[in-house]
Design a protein around this motif. Structure first.
Motif, PDB file in Angstrom:
ATOM      1  N   TRP B  92       0.852  -1.211   0.000  1.00 57.04           N
ATOM      2  CA  TRP B  92       0.000   0.000   0.000  1.00 57.04           C
ATOM      3  C   TRP B  92       0.880   1.250   0.000  1.00 57.04           C
ATOM      4  O   TRP B  92       0.672   2.166  -0.800  1.00 57.04           O
ATOM      5  CB  TRP B  92      -0.928  -0.014   1.232  1.00 57.04           C
ATOM      6  CG  TRP B  92      -1.889   1.142   1.242  1.00 57.04           C
ATOM      7  CD1 TRP B  92      -3.127   1.183   0.676  1.00 57.04           C
ATOM      8  CD2 TRP B  92      -1.679   2.438   1.836  1.00 57.04           C
ATOM      9  NE1 TRP B  92      -3.709   2.419   0.878  1.00 57.04           N
ATOM     10  CE2 TRP B  92      -2.840   3.203   1.587  1.00 57.04           C
ATOM     11  CE3 TRP B  92      -0.639   3.027   2.550  1.00 57.04           C
ATOM     12  CZ2 TRP B  92      -2.995   4.529   2.026  1.00 57.04           C
ATOM     13  CZ3 TRP B  92      -0.774   4.345   2.985  1.00 57.04           C
ATOM     14  CH2 TRP B  92      -1.943   5.083   2.726  1.00 57.04           C
ATOM     15  N   VAL B  93       1.864   1.284   0.883  1.00 55.13           N
ATOM     16  CA  VAL B  93       2.754   2.450   0.966  1.00 55.13           C
ATOM     17  C   VAL B  93       3.489   2.634  -0.366  1.00 55.13           C
ATOM     18  O   VAL B  93       3.591   3.740  -0.897  1.00 55.13           O
ATOM     19  CB  VAL B  93       3.754   2.300   2.134  1.00 55.13           C
ATOM     20  CG1 VAL B  93       4.855   3.359   2.049  1.00 55.13           C
ATOM     21  CG2 VAL B  93       3.026   2.373   3.469  1.00 55.13           C
ATOM     22  N   ARG B  94       3.983   1.527  -0.905  1.00 52.88           N
ATOM     23  CA  ARG B  94       4.736   1.594  -2.163  1.00 52.88           C
ATOM     24  C   ARG B  94       3.870   2.198  -3.275  1.00 52.88           C
ATOM     25  O   ARG B  94       4.302   3.099  -3.998  1.00 52.88           O
ATOM     26  CB  ARG B  94       5.188   0.179  -2.541  1.00 52.88           C
ATOM     27  CG  ARG B  94       6.092   0.115  -3.749  1.00 52.88           C
ATOM     28  CD  ARG B  94       6.731  -1.263  -3.899  1.00 52.88           C
ATOM     29  NE  ARG B  94       7.829  -1.445  -2.960  1.00 52.88           N
ATOM     30  CZ  ARG B  94       7.845  -2.302  -1.958  1.00 52.88           C
ATOM     31  NH1 ARG B  94       6.796  -3.101  -1.744  1.00 52.88           N
ATOM     32  NH2 ARG B  94       8.877  -2.387  -1.148  1.00 52.88           N
ATOM     33  N   ARG B  95       2.624   1.748  -3.372  1.00 53.82           N
ATOM     34  CA  ARG B  95       1.758   2.261  -4.441  1.00 53.82           C
ATOM     35  C   ARG B  95       1.360   3.716  -4.197  1.00 53.82           C
ATOM     36  O   ARG B  95       1.335   4.529  -5.113  1.00 53.82           O
ATOM     37  CB  ARG B  95       0.509   1.369  -4.581  1.00 53.82           C
ATOM     38  CG  ARG B  95       0.806   0.075  -5.348  1.00 53.82           C
ATOM     39  CD  ARG B  95      -0.441  -0.752  -5.555  1.00 53.82           C
ATOM     40  NE  ARG B  95      -0.987  -1.197  -4.273  1.00 53.82           N
ATOM     41  CZ  ARG B  95      -2.242  -1.051  -3.895  1.00 53.82           C
ATOM     42  NH1 ARG B  95      -3.113  -0.497  -4.709  1.00 53.82           N
ATOM     43  NH2 ARG B  95      -2.645  -1.487  -2.717  1.00 53.82           N
ATOM     44  N   MET B  96       1.044   4.046  -2.922  1.00 56.06           N
ATOM     45  CA  MET B  96       0.593   5.417  -2.652  1.00 56.06           C
ATOM     46  C   MET B  96       1.736   6.427  -2.779  1.00 56.06           C
ATOM     47  O   MET B  96       1.539   7.568  -3.174  1.00 56.06           O
ATOM     48  CB  MET B  96      -0.063   5.502  -1.265  1.00 56.06           C
ATOM     49  CG  MET B  96      -1.377   4.746  -1.176  1.00 56.06           C
ATOM     50  SD  MET B  96      -2.547   5.169  -2.518  1.00 56.06           S
ATOM     51  CE  MET B  96      -2.747   3.578  -3.322  1.00 56.06           C
ATOM     52  N   PHE B 100       1.626   9.799  -4.977  1.00 58.29           N
ATOM     53  CA  PHE B 100       2.104  11.067  -4.410  1.00 58.29           C
ATOM     54  C   PHE B 100       3.140  11.683  -5.359  1.00 58.29           C
ATOM     55  O   PHE B 100       3.098  12.875  -5.687  1.00 58.29           O
ATOM     56  CB  PHE B 100       2.743  10.712  -3.057  1.00 58.29           C
ATOM     57  CG  PHE B 100       3.151  11.856  -2.159  1.00 58.29           C
ATOM     58  CD1 PHE B 100       2.357  12.982  -1.988  1.00 58.29           C
ATOM     59  CD2 PHE B 100       4.337  11.763  -1.420  1.00 58.29           C
ATOM     60  CE1 PHE B 100       2.754  13.996  -1.113  1.00 58.29           C
ATOM     61  CE2 PHE B 100       4.734  12.763  -0.543  1.00 58.29           C
ATOM     62  CZ  PHE B 100       3.938  13.892  -0.397  1.00 58.29           C
ATOM     63  N   TYR B 101       4.051  10.847  -5.839  1.00 61.07           N
ATOM     64  CA  TYR B 101       5.100  11.291  -6.757  1.00 61.07           C
ATOM     65  C   TYR B 101       4.502  11.704  -8.109  1.00 61.07           C
ATOM     66  O   TYR B 101       4.952  12.657  -8.749  1.00 61.07           O
ATOM     67  CB  TYR B 101       6.137  10.166  -6.940  1.00 61.07           C
ATOM     68  CG  TYR B 101       7.582  10.613  -6.915  1.00 61.07           C
ATOM     69  CD1 TYR B 101       7.978  11.799  -7.538  1.00 61.07           C
ATOM     70  CD2 TYR B 101       8.571   9.852  -6.296  1.00 61.07           C
ATOM     71  CE1 TYR B 101       9.307  12.201  -7.523  1.00 61.07           C
ATOM     72  CE2 TYR B 101       9.899  10.247  -6.280  1.00 61.07           C
ATOM     73  CZ  TYR B 101      10.260  11.421  -6.899  1.00 61.07           C
ATOM     74  OH  TYR B 101      11.576  11.816  -6.895  1.00 61.07           O
ATOM     75  N   GLU B 319      -1.650   6.619 -14.892  1.00 64.31           N
ATOM     76  CA  GLU B 319      -1.010   5.776 -13.878  1.00 64.31           C
ATOM     77  C   GLU B 319      -1.614   6.042 -12.492  1.00 64.31           C
ATOM     78  O   GLU B 319      -1.908   5.111 -11.741  1.00 64.31           O
ATOM     79  CB  GLU B 319       0.500   6.065 -13.875  1.00 64.31           C
ATOM     80  CG  GLU B 319       1.318   5.303 -12.846  1.00 64.31           C
ATOM     81  CD  GLU B 319       1.505   3.827 -13.206  1.00 64.31           C
ATOM     82  OE1 GLU B 319       0.900   3.363 -14.182  1.00 64.31           O
ATOM     83  OE2 GLU B 319       2.258   3.152 -12.470  1.00 64.31           O
ATOM     84  N   ALA B 320      -1.815   7.318 -12.153  1.00 71.31           N
ATOM     85  CA  ALA B 320      -2.383   7.653 -10.840  1.00 71.31           C
ATOM     86  C   ALA B 320      -3.805   7.100 -10.736  1.00 71.31           C
ATOM     87  O   ALA B 320      -4.186   6.527  -9.706  1.00 71.31           O
ATOM     88  CB  ALA B 320      -2.360   9.168 -10.623  1.00 71.31           C
ATOM     89  N   ASP B 326      -8.578   0.585  -7.090  1.00 68.30           N
ATOM     90  CA  ASP B 326      -9.220  -0.273  -6.072  1.00 68.30           C
ATOM     91  C   ASP B 326      -8.779   0.164  -4.673  1.00 68.30           C
ATOM     92  O   ASP B 326      -8.459  -0.656  -3.822  1.00 68.30           O
ATOM     93  CB  ASP B 326      -8.858  -1.737  -6.324  1.00 68.30           C
ATOM     94  CG  ASP B 326      -7.349  -1.932  -6.444  1.00 68.30           C
ATOM     95  OD1 ASP B 326      -6.624  -0.915  -6.415  1.00 68.30           O
ATOM     96  OD2 ASP B 326      -6.897  -3.087  -6.565  1.00 68.30           O
ATOM     97  N   TYR B 327      -8.779   1.476  -4.449  1.00 68.88           N
ATOM     98  CA  TYR B 327      -8.252   2.038  -3.212  1.00 68.88           C
ATOM     99  C   TYR B 327      -9.061   1.606  -1.989  1.00 68.88           C
ATOM    100  O   TYR B 327     -10.291   1.615  -1.998  1.00 68.88           O
ATOM    101  CB  TYR B 327      -8.251   3.570  -3.288  1.00 68.88           C
ATOM    102  CG  TYR B 327      -7.738   4.230  -2.018  1.00 68.88           C
ATOM    103  CD1 TYR B 327      -6.373   4.400  -1.806  1.00 68.88           C
ATOM    104  CD2 TYR B 327      -8.620   4.663  -1.024  1.00 68.88           C
ATOM    105  CE1 TYR B 327      -5.894   4.984  -0.642  1.00 68.88           C
ATOM    106  CE2 TYR B 327      -8.142   5.244   0.137  1.00 68.88           C
ATOM    107  CZ  TYR B 327      -6.784   5.401   0.324  1.00 68.88           C
ATOM    108  OH  TYR B 327      -6.322   5.966   1.472  1.00 68.88           O
TER     109      TYR B 327
END
Lengths: 272, 432
Positions: B92-96, B100-101, B319-320, B326-327
């Motif tokens: 989750w952190v990796r994707r979010m 963010f980036y 991409e975002a 599926d958040y």
């Protein structure tokens, strides 16, 4: 703000002239304008942006009605440049923490300057930077200070509007805690023991940090009548060592007198 | 028969770049005798005042290096600190972090294209002037820039110096409702992004054919942003920890920022280098669009940087939206951090190129030493090499004004972020 009304009486009939000057900074406060979108285009209709290097117009020595200054004074050249900016401007407005309270680069004021320079520079004797980084008001008269790291577009656009209308700009100086309560954010100090700077920090950010479940780190500078002594004791009660309390106060706005003094007080304890 | 003359061009302050720099050019007998991109941003000594600060203070501190790319500084810093302290992040952190980036790439690229670079291509001094002749182009740019800012704010509260990132993840997870609203806006923005790319591909670009080395991160599957190995088109393929064995920073007397060299040669980082090295990681439809427009990759024309930014905008918007599709809110938005002594390295792709950090921390998680190599320092030698080639190609017999404009256009196409010059070896004035 009597000066505002007095000067307004003699305002020239043409479009007011505005300049944005950069000193030592990250450019983030200029983004308050560059991110303003339609509001920037609308502002450009109402005023002449005569100098704003990042946006394009270049005329650094132009006489203007409002000069916005971003960044702090950190070189001998900065010191003479700010005097010229002042003499060319009717109103001088500081934009953000660097111009108003030294900004993050003023952290070097606490260090053994020569030691740091020697560690970073191969030839420290050639370094032209001043030993101390200082806010604009230490060098010239400032008509209005906008706090925040960064300032918001709303602050800047509304300051321009007020100055041009001859009305005193509203600069809030109440504590962040009040805004936090209005936003109905849960207090992170009470519920989680987080060392929150909210009780002594000026409002203006919209209480972002507590709403993001973290402690405020004071990026809007000291609020009016902030009791930093009591907060320092509270931080100690939460388990922070004196050195950590120093770092809380000496961060983004370290040259604001209330934070400067609070940090020095904690430093004094640390040295005892 | 052209007349031989001496040319001396001084651009004391470069307009429409972030931070403060200058250009000096001397031409004698039809040859460039001296060409200097001078960066004279005052020293801010960031690496020194990170020392002694706790890991939880570092994302707030390094954000202040640059107002345009604070997320990049935060992401390289947290990656390095997580490695130093052995903190593992979840999917989750990796994707979010990637979303963010995406926000930062979107706001920075949109700002660069419309406010800084496009006036050069269309013959205006500033976006304010350009808005009178091309109101729809400027409005579309401002919409995309605003969307990028709002995407950063979704995770960080605000787009300049966001407050949401921490070692291990985020302080706060966005709500499902806020993400759903953002997803709608991202889907709506796909049309703007497509139109922007079409406009960029149709823009007349100055000719240039240069032999340069591209350097960027590469990831096995994804178009690299916050993870991957450091690769070049000359066979380099290393982890972030090996950076110092291949790249070195060099002091030059005319600039306060250092020049970085790869195996003693200049190299390019940034959107064009990324596209050159990673275009096969883009979605197929986007790759086909670039090919159909006649863009041959890898490109040897540095002016294609603007097209690369537009292509990355088209990619990011999709991409975002994909990453948020599926958040769900996670049980915890960050991994727990147990401080321990160690050394860590972080390399991520700032909008304007590779950004490398190294931290050594003590057993309380306080920084003992830090080193930061920003993209501007890495591109500096390449910008000077490009200026020489581009101005010679334009013809040194051109009027001074044409040489000055082309010189500025070259520099701006790299989008140098001069405040990012975090450390300096030498300035040219004696201290009083």
């Amino acid at each position: 703000m009597s000066e505002v009304s007095a000067s307004n009486a003699t305002a020239p009939p043409c479009k007011p002239r505005v300049a944005v000057h950069k000193f030592s900074s990250c450019d983030g406060c200029q983004l308050a304008l560059l991110n303003a979108g339609e509001a920037l285009l609308a502002l450009a209709e109402r005023v002449d942006l005569v100098h704003f290097a990042e946006a394009g117009p270049m005329d650094p020595e132009a006489e203007v009605d409002i000069a916005f200054v971003e960044g702090s004074v950190s070189t001998p050249e900065d010191r003479s440049r700010i005097v010229r900016v002042r003499s060319n401007s009717r109103f001088l407005v500081t934009l953000g923490a660097c111009a108003t309270a030294g900004g993050i680069q003023a952290l070097r004021n606490f260090a053994d300057g020569d030691g740091w320079l020697g560690a970073v520079y191969a030839s420290p004797e050639f370094v032209s930077s001043l030993a101390q980084v200082s806010p604009i008001r230490e060098h010239v008269h400032v008509d209005l200070e906008l706090w925040g790291c960064p300032v918001s577009g709303r602050q800047v656009v509304s300051a321009v509007g007020s100055l041009l209308a001859g009305a005193p700009p509203a600069v809030p100086d109440e504590r962040l805690c009040l805004e936090c309560k209005r936003q109905q954010a849960v207090c992170v100090m009470v519920t989680r023991g987080a060392p929150c700077m909210g009780p002594v920090t000026r409002t203006g950010c919209g209480a972002l940090c507590p709403r993001f479940e973290r402690d405020c780190y004071g990026c809007y500078g000291p609020a009016e009548h902030s009791n930093t002594q009591a907060l320092g004791r509270r931080f100690a009660g939460l388990g922070l060592v004196d050195e950590a309390v120093v770092r809380r106060f000496h961060f983004i706005n370290s040259q604001a007198p209330a934070f400067l003094e609070a940090g020095q007080r904690a430093r004094g304890h640390a040295d005892d | 028969m052209t007349e031989r003359r001496d040319v001396r061009i001084e651009v004391p302050v470069l307009a429409r770049v972030e931070g403060e720099g200058a250009l000096s050019l001397e031409v004698r007998d039809g040859r460039i005798e001296r060409l200097q991109l001078r960066i004279y941003e005052p020293p801010r000594l960031f690496e020194k005042f990170l020392e002694g600060r706790g890991h939880e203070e570092i994302p707030d501190a390094v954000a202040r290096i640059c107002g345009i790319c604070p997320v990049a500084y935060q992401m390289s810093a947290v990656a390095a600190l997580e490695q130093a302290m052995g903190v593992g992040i979840d999917d989750w952190v990796r994707r979010m972090r990637r979303v963010f980036y995406c926000g930062e790439w979107l706001q920075s690229h949109a700002l660069h294209i419309h406010l800084l670079a496009a006036p050069d291509f269309l013959g205006y001094d500033s976006v304010v002037e350009m808005a009178k002749g091309h109101p729809d182009l400027v409005r579309r740019g401002l919409r995309l820039q605003a969307l990028g800012n709002d995407l950063i704010a979704l995770f960080g509260g605000r787009s300049v110096h966001p407050v949401g990132a921490c070692v291990g993840g985020f302080h706060h997870a966005p709500t499902v409702a806020a993400v759903a609203a953002m997803r709608t806006r991202l889907n709506d923005a796909q049309e703007d992004a497509r139109a922007l790319l079409d406009w960029a591909l149709a823009l007349p670009v100055p000719d240039s054919d240069q032999d340069f080395v591209s350097v960027a991160l590469r990831h096995p599957q994804d178009y690299a942003m916050a993870e991957g190995c450091i690769v070049s088109d000359r066979g380099l393929d290393i982890g972030a920890e090996a950076f110092e064995a291949h790249f070195r920073e060099l002091q030059v007397p005319h600039s306060t920022a250092l020049h970085a060299l790869l195996h003693d040669e200049p190299y390019m980082v940034g959107p064009l280098a990324r596209l050159n090295l990673n275009h096969e990681r883009l979605p197929e439809a986007l790759r086909e669009r670039l090919l159909a427009a006649g863009l041959r990759l890898p490109s040897r024309n540095p002016f294609h940087s603007l097209i690369a930014r537009a292509a990355e905008i088209a990619f990011i918007v999709g991409e975002a939206a994909r990453l948020l599709a599926d958040y769900a809110e996670p049980p915890l938005p960050a991994a727990a951090v147990t401080p321990r002594a160690g050394m860590g390295f972080g390399a991520t792709e700032a909008p304007r190129g590779l950004l490398w950090h190294r931290y050594e921390v003590d057993d309380a998680g306080h920084v003992r030493s830090a080193r930061i190599v920003p993209p501007t320092s890495q591109n500096q030698a390449r910008i000077e090499a490009d200026l020489r080639q581009s101005l010679e190609l334009l013809g040194l017999d051109q009027p001074d004004e044409a040489l000055r404009l082309r010189g500025e256009q070259v520099i701006r196409s790299y989008d140098p972020c001069i405040s990012c010059a975090t450390h300096f070896l030498r300035l040219d004035v004696r201290r009083r």
